[in-house]
Design an enzyme around this catalytic site. Structure first.
Site, PDB file in Angstrom:
ATOM      1  N   CYS A 265       0.803  -1.394  -0.053  1.00 46.67           N
ATOM      2  CA  CYS A 265      -0.028  -0.073   0.324  1.00 46.67           C
ATOM      3  C   CYS A 265       0.834   1.364  -0.477  1.00 46.67           C
ATOM      4  O   CYS A 265       1.340   0.936   0.708  1.00 46.67           O
ATOM      5  CB  CYS A 265      -1.036  -0.278   0.917  1.00 46.67           C
ATOM      6  N   GLY A 266      -0.015   2.246  -0.602  1.00 42.35           N
ATOM      7  CA  GLY A 266       1.111   4.190  -0.877  1.00 42.35           C
ATOM      8  C   GLY A 266       1.807   3.917   0.657  1.00 42.35           C
ATOM      9  O   GLY A 266       2.495   5.257   1.074  1.00 42.35           O
TER      10      GLY A 266
END
Length: 165
Positions: free
Chosen positions: A36-37
């Site tokens: 995930c970012g």
């Protein structure tokens, strides 16, 4: 009334872990993902755990694959990734659901006690954070975009509170 201390979750090794062992401590409970970012937040979560752990903070990580399938690995793969890339030493649990029909009971409770933006119950993305007081009451819910370092003042405030009788 229930508190997070009344729930249990499976460890990454598959053992049932009662959260009652953390009674009297401040909890930072986070749904996590490795692809995930927001994944770099693991570093700040670990930093908070190391900085405040001896004073009573426990960070609890709950991997979840419900958002963009960003946590596809096995428990062993997730644990190895977190340790190798971010030095994670705080407790990590088995993968869970935080929304829908199979929502883990702990997260159903957290969402009922601290709603999101516009009063929503659903968790919108990875790295939603819940800060829990020593008495088990849910103090606040933080959005995924809120960097863990931004929680320092709240953590210090809760750590300074007297322990429940």
């Amino acid at each position: 009334m229930s508190t997070p201390f009344d729930f249990a979750a499976d460890s990454q090794a598959g053992d049932k872990v009662g959260l009652g062992q953390y009674r009297g401590r401040v909890l930072l409970i986070v749904n996590t993902a490795s692809k995930c970012g927001f994944t770099p937040q693991y570093a700040e979560l670990e930093s908070l755990y190391r900085e405040y752990g001896e004073r009573g903070l426990v960070v609890l990580g709950f991997p979840c694959n419900q958002f963009g399938r960003q946590e596809p690995g096995s428990a062993a793969e997730i644990g190895a990734f977190c340790e190798k890339n971010y030095g994670v030493s705080f407790p990590m649990f088995a993968k869970i659901d935080v929304n829908g029909a199979n929502t883990h009971p702990l997260f159903a409770h957290l969402k009922s006690q601290a709603r999101g933006v516009l009063g929503t119950r659903s968790i919108k993305w990875n790295f939603t954070k819940f800060l829990v007081k020593k008495d088990g009451s849910v103090y606040r819910r933080y959005a995924p975009r809120t960097a863990p370092r931004e929680l320092r003042a709240d953590i210090e405030r809760l750590l300074a509170e007297p322990s429940p009788a």
